[in-house]
Design an enzyme around this catalytic site. Structure first.
Site, PDB file in Angstrom:
ATOM      1  N   GLU A  85      12.302 -33.058  30.456  1.00 53.04           N
ATOM      2  CA  GLU A  85      11.681 -31.774  30.802  1.00 53.04           C
ATOM      3  C   GLU A  85      12.608 -30.999  31.737  1.00 53.04           C
ATOM      4  O   GLU A  85      13.045 -31.522  32.750  1.00 53.04           O
ATOM      5  CB  GLU A  85      10.329 -32.012  31.483  1.00 53.04           C
ATOM      6  CG  GLU A  85       9.297 -32.721  30.613  1.00 53.04           C
ATOM      7  CD  GLU A  85       8.767 -31.859  29.469  1.00 53.04           C
ATOM      8  OE1 GLU A  85       9.032 -30.635  29.461  1.00 53.04           O
ATOM      9  OE2 GLU A  85       8.102 -32.427  28.583  1.00 53.04           O
ATOM     10  N   CYS A 149       1.317 -34.356  34.585  1.00 48.57           N
ATOM     11  CA  CYS A 149       2.773 -34.507  34.447  1.00 48.57           C
ATOM     12  C   CYS A 149       3.484 -33.274  35.004  1.00 48.57           C
ATOM     13  O   CYS A 149       4.354 -33.367  35.865  1.00 48.57           O
ATOM     14  CB  CYS A 149       3.155 -34.698  32.978  1.00 48.57           C
ATOM     15  SG  CYS A 149       2.639 -36.301  32.316  1.00 48.57           S
ATOM     16  N   HIS A 168       9.253 -37.512  29.479  1.00 48.94           N
ATOM     17  CA  HIS A 168       8.043 -37.854  28.727  1.00 48.94           C
ATOM     18  C   HIS A 168       8.374 -38.942  27.703  1.00 48.94           C
ATOM     19  O   HIS A 168       9.389 -38.848  27.016  1.00 48.94           O
ATOM     20  CB  HIS A 168       7.519 -36.622  27.967  1.00 48.94           C
ATOM     21  CG  HIS A 168       6.377 -35.957  28.668  1.00 48.94           C
ATOM     22  ND1 HIS A 168       6.374 -34.625  29.004  1.00 48.94           N
ATOM     23  CD2 HIS A 168       5.182 -36.446  29.096  1.00 48.94           C
ATOM     24  CE1 HIS A 168       5.228 -34.328  29.616  1.00 48.94           C
ATOM     25  NE2 HIS A 168       4.498 -35.425  29.679  1.00 48.94           N
TER      26      HIS A 168
END
Length: 209
Positions: A85, A149, A168
């Protein structure tokens, strides 16, 4: 003289919803077995899926360890790859956590920037890890999902001025097992540490006496 060890903090999440076993925490425990080499002190933590705990815990981890890098690992039911991410988002948190709580303001940090990018170049990390020939596909994302998250990532990026990363992972067995996820995390974090070191070596402190 021996180099002082670098502290690296890696977190996974506890169970929530249908994820009675959270693949992120299993992957982090596998990483702990593998380690990150002799020059790194690895500290792992399981984070409960609770907004208020995250708000308290993340600053405490930074204070306790003064880490070189913090990497948060989360599970995504939609993921079929290991996903890096790029950024965390401040607003849009409407999903209830395990305590059936959600921030009244729907945001992480009142008046914080809408989006904070990691200082780590995720595209470069992805390319490097892909060339290692692991049996795991690594991809990039710019949307960590506006749940715990994303909330954790933003909170950590805000705290660390960008010295955080978020990875992730898919649920276990869809398609990767714990060992594959642990090895992928190890490779990803080693590349991130390398890149941080290189960028620090390039800082010009002006003419030295």
């Amino acid at each position: 003289m021996e180099q002082p060890k670098k502290a690296v903090v890696v977190t996974g999440f506890g169970p929530f919803g249908e994820h009675t076993v959270n693949a992120s925490w299993i992957a982090v425990q596998e990483l702990e077995k593998l380690g990150l080499g002799d020059s790194v002190d690895l500290h792992v933590y399981e984070i409960p899926v609770e907004y208020q705990t995250v708000q308290r815990l993340i600053p405490a981890l930074w204070e306790k360890h003064s880490p070189q890098l913090v990497v948060h690992v989360g599970v995504s039911g939609m993921a079929t790859t290991v996903t890096l991410e790029k950024c965390g988002h401040n607003n849009g948190y409407k999903g209830l956590d395990n305590c059936l709580f959600c921030p009244g303001s729907h945001c992480c940090v009142e008046n914080g920037p809408e989006c904070i990018d990691s200082i780590i170049d995720m595209d470069a990390v992805c390319k490097r890890v892909t060339t290692l020939g692991l049996d795991v596909t690594v991809t990039i994302s710019q949307d960590a999902g506006r749940y715990l998250c994303d909330f954790t990532y933003y909170t950590s990026l805000y705290q660390s001025h960008g010295r955080s990363a978020f990875v992730h992972v898919p649920p276990l067995g869809k398609p990767y097992n714990a060992d594959q996820l642990g090895r992928a995390l190890q490779a990803i974090i080693e590349e991130m540490l390398d890149m941080l070191e290189q960028s620090e070596d390039q800082i010009d402190y002006g003419p030295q006496p």
